[in-house]
Design a protein around this motif. Structure first.
Motif, PDB file in Angstrom:
ATOM      1  N   HIS A 143       0.845  -1.191   0.000  1.00  0.00           N
ATOM      2  CA  HIS A 143       0.000   0.000   0.000  1.00  0.00           C
ATOM      3  C   HIS A 143       0.878   1.237   0.000  1.00  0.00           C
ATOM      4  CE1 HIS A 143       1.080   0.374   4.208  1.00  0.00           C
ATOM      5  NE2 HIS A 143       0.483  -0.760   4.518  1.00  0.00           N
ATOM      6  N   ASP A 144       0.266   2.368  -0.309  1.00  0.00           N
ATOM      7  CA  ASP A 144       0.979   3.648  -0.328  1.00  0.00           C
ATOM      8  C   ASP A 144       0.369   4.595   0.694  1.00  0.00           C
ATOM      9  OD1 ASP A 144       2.800   3.068  -2.450  1.00  0.00           O
ATOM     10  OD2 ASP A 144       1.168   3.333  -3.878  1.00  0.00           O
ATOM     11  N   ASN A 194     -10.814  14.652  -6.821  1.00  0.00           N
ATOM     12  CA  ASN A 194     -10.683  14.449  -5.369  1.00  0.00           C
ATOM     13  C   ASN A 194     -11.149  15.642  -4.551  1.00  0.00           C
ATOM     14  OD1 ASN A 194      -7.537  13.131  -6.343  1.00  0.00           O
ATOM     15  ND2 ASN A 194      -9.321  11.878  -5.833  1.00  0.00           N
ATOM     16  N   MET A 236      -2.685  11.489   0.454  1.00  0.00           N
ATOM     17  CA  MET A 236      -3.070  10.134   0.063  1.00  0.00           C
ATOM     18  C   MET A 236      -3.620  10.051  -1.363  1.00  0.00           C
ATOM     19  SD  MET A 236      -2.317   8.066   2.552  1.00  0.00           S
ATOM     20  CE  MET A 236      -3.377   6.633   2.504  1.00  0.00           C
ATOM     21  N   GLU A 277      -1.656   8.096  -4.534  1.00  0.00           N
ATOM     22  CA  GLU A 277      -2.392   7.044  -5.243  1.00  0.00           C
ATOM     23  C   GLU A 277      -2.427   7.315  -6.742  1.00  0.00           C
ATOM     24  OE1 GLU A 277      -6.213   4.588  -4.077  1.00  0.00           O
ATOM     25  OE2 GLU A 277      -6.839   6.520  -4.918  1.00  0.00           O
ATOM     26  N   LYS A 278      -2.675   8.575  -7.111  1.00  0.00           N
ATOM     27  CA  LYS A 278      -2.707   8.915  -8.534  1.00  0.00           C
ATOM     28  C   LYS A 278      -1.315   8.825  -9.154  1.00  0.00           C
ATOM     29  CE  LYS A 278      -5.541  12.123 -10.028  1.00  0.00           C
ATOM     30  NZ  LYS A 278      -6.224  13.416 -10.219  1.00  0.00           N
ATOM     31  N   ARG A 319       1.092   6.783  -8.200  1.00  0.00           N
ATOM     32  CA  ARG A 319       1.413   5.357  -8.328  1.00  0.00           C
ATOM     33  C   ARG A 319       0.748   4.772  -9.571  1.00  0.00           C
ATOM     34  NH1 ARG A 319       5.139   1.782  -6.449  1.00  0.00           N
ATOM     35  NH2 ARG A 319       4.769   2.243  -4.247  1.00  0.00           N
ATOM     36  N   ALA A 320      -0.499   5.163  -9.821  1.00  0.00           N
ATOM     37  CA  ALA A 320      -1.218   4.643 -10.980  1.00  0.00           C
ATOM     38  C   ALA A 320      -0.554   5.079 -12.286  1.00  0.00           C
ATOM     39  CB  ALA A 320      -2.670   5.098 -10.946  1.00  0.00           C
ATOM     40  N   ASN A 355      -9.699   8.450   3.684  1.00  0.00           N
ATOM     41  CA  ASN A 355      -9.362   7.103   3.232  1.00  0.00           C
ATOM     42  C   ASN A 355     -10.519   6.442   2.486  1.00  0.00           C
ATOM     43  OD1 ASN A 355      -6.766   7.216   4.273  1.00  0.00           O
ATOM     44  ND2 ASN A 355      -7.327   6.268   6.223  1.00  0.00           N
ATOM     45  N   LEU A 366     -10.294   6.632  -1.336  1.00  0.00           N
ATOM     46  CA  LEU A 366      -9.214   5.990  -2.069  1.00  0.00           C
ATOM     47  C   LEU A 366      -9.740   4.826  -2.903  1.00  0.00           C
ATOM     48  CD1 LEU A 366      -6.512   5.868   0.759  1.00  0.00           C
ATOM     49  CD2 LEU A 366      -6.600   7.478  -1.160  1.00  0.00           C
ATOM     50  N   LYS A 367      -9.163   4.638  -4.077  1.00  0.00           N
ATOM     51  CA  LYS A 367      -9.559   3.520  -4.922  1.00  0.00           C
ATOM     52  C   LYS A 367      -9.081   2.197  -4.335  1.00  0.00           C
ATOM     53  CE  LYS A 367      -9.738   6.229  -9.187  1.00  0.00           C
ATOM     54  NZ  LYS A 367      -9.192   6.422 -10.566  1.00  0.00           N
ATOM     55  N   SER A 368      -7.871   2.173  -3.812  1.00  0.00           N
ATOM     56  CA  SER A 368      -7.354   0.972  -3.158  1.00  0.00           C
ATOM     57  C   SER A 368      -7.926   0.878  -1.747  1.00  0.00           C
ATOM     58  CB  SER A 368      -5.829   1.013  -3.087  1.00  0.00           C
ATOM     59  OG  SER A 368      -5.337  -0.059  -2.293  1.00  0.00           O
TER      60      SER A 368
END
Length: 377
Positions: free
Chosen positions: A198-199, A222, A231, A235-236, A238-239, A277, A280-282
């Motif tokens: 996870h990030d 967002n 966060m 996440e964006k 990382r994608a 949180n 978040l998509k994950s």
């Protein structure tokens, strides 16, 4: 007995999870600045401030005291509708490296309730450098923080890097509990990024490439969440750049920030974090936090039912000892790295504090309580 098997299952998962974090923390490389590291990269340091009159001067001065060429960095402060003397404090610092803007003067950037995200977006557009380093207004830094952070970011060819945020040594037990929690979170952050599980990022110490921010359209999508500038961004990133995310494991890159002074302020802050949180998509980190909450609830349940002689003490003892054993080694690893092993002597009383904190937070979340970050103390 069913409750015994449930306790054994939860204990096994908890021990595995903590062991997993320990292994990947050890695999997270420690960045050691070279003696010949000479700052040569321009960086724009961004601060979005709301009612930070008591902190902003110390924060800015701490940045200006960095061992970094003055010509290579600027400080961009965006005032987010402060009602105190924040702007006056900023104006009083006569330094050409310091630039400030008032968010209210740029209505086209404002996306309520996401004022901090709006302020960061404005600052990125105003920044003259490619490297954007975001911090909070209540932070202070060691003199090597800036050079360590920027040099590691460049050498690792990252597009997004988050670094350590630690609370200063205090005497109050509530603040010491937060110190331990923050140290643990730093280990989990580094291990999670290294392993890819996870990030997690911290908006008080994150640096990213301006071009990458533009490529992912910043915080577009967002803005309905007041918090989460850290966060959502990681996440964006990382994608879009799966191999470009890093955690800076270095005691030279520490950002120091104050903890909350009251239980009410602490719970309010954590409710705000929990709220972001959800967007978040994950769902990995949400599932892990939920498991931790359930573990503590099961501890309370087995303790209460054992006291009432409804079940034997064995399930409670197993859950308690496994948690304490696993937690101790995680805390010891992080405390050793950040030179805070003095906290280990308070391990048991702080565990009691932490148990009460988790139960209180879980109850607040269960009752649907909300947090207004502008009212946090």
């Amino acid at each position: 007995m069913l409750i015994l098997w449930i306790a054994l299952g939860f204990a096994a998962v908890y021990a595995f999870l903590q062991g997993y974090y320990l292994v990947y923390w050890s695999h997270t490389p420690t960045y050691i600045p070279a003696s010949v590291d000479i700052p040569s990269h321009g960086v724009s340091i961004v601060i979005v401030a709301h009612n930070e009159a008591k902190n902003i001067h110390g924060c800015i001065q701490s940045i200006l005291n960095q061992k970094y060429l003055a010509a290579l960095f600027e400080i961009i402060i965006v005032d987010d509708h402060s009602s105190d003397e924040t702007i006056d404090k900023i104006r009083a610092i006569a330094n050409e490296q310091v630039h400030y803007f008032q968010l209210k003067d740029f209505p086209e950037y404002i996306h309520a309730p996401a004022f901090k995200k709006s302020g960061i977006t404005l600052a990125v557009d105003k920044a003259k450098h490619e490297h954007i380093l975001v911090i909070d207004a209540d932070c202070v830094f060691g003199e090597d923080w800036l050079s360590t952070t920027v040099n590691a970011f460049v050498q690792n060819k990252s597009v997004f890097q988050t670094g350590p945020v630690v609370l200063p040594n205090k005497h109050d037990m509530l603040e010491k509990m937060q110190e331990v929690e923050q140290l643990t979170l730093m280990l989990i952050t580094g291990a999670g990024i290294t392993s890819g599980l996870h990030d997690i990022a911290n908006g008080a110490n994150m640096i990213f490439a301006k071009a990458a921010f533009k490529e992912i359209n910043g915080y577009e999508g967002n803005y309905k969440y007041a918090s989460g500038d850290d966060m959502f961004l990681i996440e964006k990133m990382r994608a879009a750049f799966p191999n470009g995310i890093s955690f800076l494991k270095s005691d030279k890159a520490i950002v120091y920030t104050e903890g909350k002074k009251t239980w009410e302020a602490l719970i309010a802050q954590r409710l705000r974090w929990a709220g972001k949180n959800k967007g978040l998509k994950s769902k990995v980190i949400i599932n892990i936090w939920s498991f931790i909450g359930l573990y503590h609830f099961l501890l309370l349940l087995t303790f209460a039912t054992a006291v009432l002689a409804l079940i034997p003490w064995k399930p409670f003892v197993i859950l308690l000892l496994v948690k304490w054993f696993a937690d101790y080694f995680v805390i010891k690893a992080s405390a050793s790295f950040f030179n805070r092993t003095d906290l280990l002597k308070l391990f048991i009383p702080l565990q009691v504090f932490y148990f009460w904190y988790i139960i209180s937070l879980s109850l607040a979340m269960g009752l649907g309580k909300k947090s207004d970050w502008r009212r946090e103390a």
